[in-house]
Design an enzyme around this catalytic site. Sequence first.
Site, PDB file in Angstrom:
ATOM      1  N   GLU A   1       7.759   7.514  -9.236  1.00 31.55           N
ATOM      2  CA  GLU A   1       6.356   7.084  -9.250  1.00 31.55           C
ATOM      3  C   GLU A   1       5.514   7.928  -8.298  1.00 31.55           C
ATOM      4  OE1 GLU A   1       5.762   2.913  -8.520  1.00 31.55           O
ATOM      5  OE2 GLU A   1       7.307   2.338  -9.956  1.00 31.55           O
ATOM      6  N   GLY A   7       0.797  -1.229   0.000  1.00 27.24           N
ATOM      7  CA  GLY A   7       0.000   0.000   0.000  1.00 27.24           C
ATOM      8  C   GLY A   7       0.826   1.274   0.000  1.00 27.24           C
ATOM      9  N   ASP A  47       0.196  -3.293 -20.085  1.00 24.12           N
ATOM     10  CA  ASP A  47       1.049  -2.148 -20.417  1.00 24.12           C
ATOM     11  C   ASP A  47       0.909  -1.649 -21.856  1.00 24.12           C
ATOM     12  OD1 ASP A  47       2.061  -2.396 -17.795  1.00 24.12           O
ATOM     13  OD2 ASP A  47       3.537  -3.858 -18.465  1.00 24.12           O
ATOM     14  N   HIS A  59       3.646   1.758 -14.239  1.00 23.59           N
ATOM     15  CA  HIS A  59       4.610   0.700 -14.543  1.00 23.59           C
ATOM     16  C   HIS A  59       6.014   1.221 -14.273  1.00 23.59           C
ATOM     17  CE1 HIS A  59       6.082  -2.939 -16.375  1.00 23.59           C
ATOM     18  NE2 HIS A  59       6.938  -2.202 -17.061  1.00 23.59           N
ATOM     19  N   LEU A  67      -1.256  -6.845  -8.889  1.00 28.34           N
ATOM     20  CA  LEU A  67      -0.518  -7.804  -9.707  1.00 28.34           C
ATOM     21  C   LEU A  67      -1.418  -8.834 -10.387  1.00 28.34           C
ATOM     22  CD1 LEU A  67       2.579  -8.325  -7.397  1.00 28.34           C
ATOM     23  CD2 LEU A  67       2.289  -6.734  -9.301  1.00 28.34           C
ATOM     24  N   LYS A  68      -2.538  -8.368 -10.899  1.00 28.30           N
ATOM     25  CA  LYS A  68      -3.425  -9.214 -11.694  1.00 28.30           C
ATOM     26  C   LYS A  68      -3.930  -8.386 -12.865  1.00 28.30           C
ATOM     27  CE  LYS A  68      -6.205 -12.347 -10.105  1.00 28.30           C
ATOM     28  NZ  LYS A  68      -7.135 -13.224  -9.396  1.00 28.30           N
ATOM     29  N   LEU A  69      -4.336  -9.065 -13.917  1.00 26.39           N
ATOM     30  CA  LEU A  69      -4.974  -8.358 -15.022  1.00 26.39           C
ATOM     31  C   LEU A  69      -6.415  -8.077 -14.606  1.00 26.39           C
ATOM     32  CD1 LEU A  69      -4.521  -7.298 -17.890  1.00 26.39           C
ATOM     33  CD2 LEU A  69      -5.439  -9.462 -18.732  1.00 26.39           C
TER      34      LEU A  69
END
Length: 193
Positions: free
Chosen positions: A168, A12, A139, A98, A81-83
């Site tokens: 970021e 987080g 991406d 990214h 970390l998943k589509l």
Amino acid sequence: MLDMAVLLSGSGRTLDNFHERIKAQTLAGRIRVVVANVPSALGLEKAQNYGYPAFVAQNSRETNAILADYPLDIVCLAGYLKLYEPPPTLAQRVVNIHPSLIPMYCGTGFYGDRVHRAVKSRGCTVSGCTVHFADEHYDEGPIILQKCVTLDYEDSIKEIAAKVFAAECEAFPEALNLVDRYGVDFFWKRVQR
């Protein structure tokens, strides 16, 4: 001002950044809900401590059922970390960050330290991050904003990661402010697909 959902899988840190910038009034957004796909994600605990509704959902269907209860302009993938497959009402409204300068070191299998390891092994002297809209492919959605960082020859993977994460922290809120200013359609229309 954007009504935001935050999807996460881990600590987080990006949620922390959003929360602090919203408090400082440098991010034109409101976090309406946080969803994690990992029940033990530290980000869930942080969300609860900040006072945000926080849930666990294992897949896009479960996530979308939760999001349907909130007024949302944008879904932010913050170390998710998943589509993610959004419902039609949120199509083209999913933003991801990214840890490279897309189109380099991106796509399936490129995340976290895997990206920084690839940058290091190629001998790159710059890296950075890309905030972009997400679509059904990793991406490949329209780019909103990129930030570049200079790398030293002796930088370790950990040092590269730290430099990129610092970028970021600036780029993601700045990109969301641009989306608030220009609107979602502006970014989808400015690229050739």
